[in-house]
Design an enzyme around this catalytic site. Structure first.
Site, PDB file in Angstrom:
ATOM      1  N   HIS A  42     -53.469   2.245   2.587  1.00 61.06           N
ATOM      2  CA  HIS A  42     -54.337   1.778   1.507  1.00 61.06           C
ATOM      3  C   HIS A  42     -53.679   2.016   0.151  1.00 61.06           C
ATOM      4  CE1 HIS A  42     -58.140   1.974   4.224  1.00 61.06           C
ATOM      5  NE2 HIS A  42     -57.512   0.822   4.296  1.00 61.06           N
ATOM      6  N   CYS A  99     -51.075   7.467  12.521  1.00 62.27           N
ATOM      7  CA  CYS A  99     -50.802   8.842  12.125  1.00 62.27           C
ATOM      8  C   CYS A  99     -51.012   9.762  13.327  1.00 62.27           C
ATOM      9  CB  CYS A  99     -51.745   9.244  10.983  1.00 62.27           C
ATOM     10  SG  CYS A  99     -51.752  11.009  10.614  1.00 62.27           S
ATOM     11  N   HIS A 127     -64.406   2.085   7.875  1.00 66.73           N
ATOM     12  CA  HIS A 127     -63.032   2.524   7.637  1.00 66.73           C
ATOM     13  C   HIS A 127     -62.233   2.342   8.922  1.00 66.73           C
ATOM     14  CE1 HIS A 127     -59.606   5.187   6.871  1.00 66.73           C
ATOM     15  NE2 HIS A 127     -59.908   5.118   5.589  1.00 66.73           N
ATOM     16  N   GLU A 129     -59.863   4.007  10.374  1.00 69.54           N
ATOM     17  CA  GLU A 129     -59.728   5.179  11.241  1.00 69.54           C
ATOM     18  C   GLU A 129     -60.987   5.402  12.069  1.00 69.54           C
ATOM     19  OE1 GLU A 129     -59.532  10.044  10.883  1.00 69.54           O
ATOM     20  OE2 GLU A 129     -58.698   8.852   9.239  1.00 69.54           O
ATOM     21  N   THR A 180     -60.140  12.227   9.175  1.00 72.04           N
ATOM     22  CA  THR A 180     -59.094  13.149   8.718  1.00 72.04           C
ATOM     23  C   THR A 180     -59.101  13.337   7.208  1.00 72.04           C
ATOM     24  OG1 THR A 180     -57.478  11.341   8.654  1.00 72.04           O
ATOM     25  CG2 THR A 180     -57.573  12.669  10.664  1.00 72.04           C
TER      26      THR A 180
END
Length: 298
Positions: A42, A99, A127, A129, A180
């Site tokens: 992002h 990640c 989002h 994630e 996270t």
């Protein structure tokens, strides 16, 4: 003017890994196109540099158009397992740039789902994630023969709301997990509220060390400057949270993406602090510092 940098800011290891993977894929590409599924990270400055090199973004609706010559990078935030399978089926090569800490969160969600837990997840709706982790949990529920119960919360009020709505299955054990990059104080308040309702609820903070370190560095910086500039993408969750936190500690705070965005009033300050989100590259940070020290463009 004196410009004071936060001791820890800028690229985290997960972002650097994704950026390096994208750069290598572009260097190695043959006749096909290199795509990233959703934004790689992002940060619009970084993404523009990759777009200029030929990187393109694809979404779920584009998967069927991929060819055996194409390479697709899975973004740093990860994807649901169903998306990954579709990408492997259609593209010539799939590079997993998720990640490693997000990977751990995906596996943790799978483990609790396979044991039929209520999973309360502290994170941002929509989002990347969160979408990916929820997908991993729901698939694990299904494989184990359980009905999914993945419940997203943003703050302690949401915890009270899900109980009033009867969304907790008291026949299951309950665990609290987190994005996270989630806000640390809010996660602590969510944990306290949940424990008041379910004393034996398991609390597992998945907030990465980069988030903790950047927050601590900001706290150290904010009390000694006239204003704080937070550098990063405005769609970045961790950058937005740094901005929110800075606003509670310093009177003058700005969130900018490039040096051109520096508000004029900051050039009148004697001492300005700068920090940056985990997807902000060093050259952008350096340019902001240089512009502040040189003064506004006339």
């Amino acid at each position: 003017m004196e410009v004071v940098r936060a001791k820890i800011m800028g690229f985290c290891s997960g972002v650097r890994r994704a950026v390096d993977a994208a750069s290598k894929a572009l260097d190695d590409k043959g006749n096909g196109t290199v795509y990233t599924f959703g934004p790689l990270i992002h940060n619009p400055v970084v993404l523009k540099k990759f777009f200029d090199r030929g990187l393109r973004v694809c979404s779920g609706g584009d998967i069927q158009n991929l060819t055996a010559d194409d390479t697709v990078l899975i973004r740093a935030h990860g994807v649901p397992p169903s998306i990954e399978r579709d990408l492997v089926e259609k593209a010539g090569a799939v590079v997993d740039a998720t990640c490693p800490l997000v990977k751990m969160s995906q596996k943790r969600a799978e483990e609790f789902a396979s044991k039929n837990y209520n999973i309360i997840f502290a994170g941002d709706r929509n989002h990347g994630e969160v979408i990916g982790i929820e997908g991993h949990a729901e698939e694990a529920y299904g494989k184990a023969g359980f009905s999914p119960n993945f419940i997203l919360v943003r703050d302690e009020k949401d915890v009270d709301r899900i109980f009033s709505e009867g969304r907790i299955d008291f026949g299951r054990r309950t665990v609290l997990l987190s994005q996270t990059t989630f806000n640390i104080p809010i996660f602590e308040r969510i944990s306290k509220t949940l424990r008041a309702r379910i004393p034996d609820a398991e609390i597992v903070s998945s907030i990465c060390s980069a988030t903790h370190e950047r927050q601590a560095s900001l706290d150290e910086l904010a009390g000694s400057v006239d204003g704080v500039i937070v550098i990063g993408g405005k769609t970045s969750a961790n950058t937005s949270r740094l901005f929110e936190s800075a606003g509670k500690k310093c009177r003058s705070v700005a969130l900018i993406e490039t040096a051109d965005d520096i508000p004029s009033e900051f050039f009148s300050f004697s001492r300005v602090g700068i920090t940056a989100g985990a997807s902000t590259p060093d050259d952008v940070i350096d340019e902001v510092q240089k512009r502040l020290e040189e003064g506004p463009c006339l």
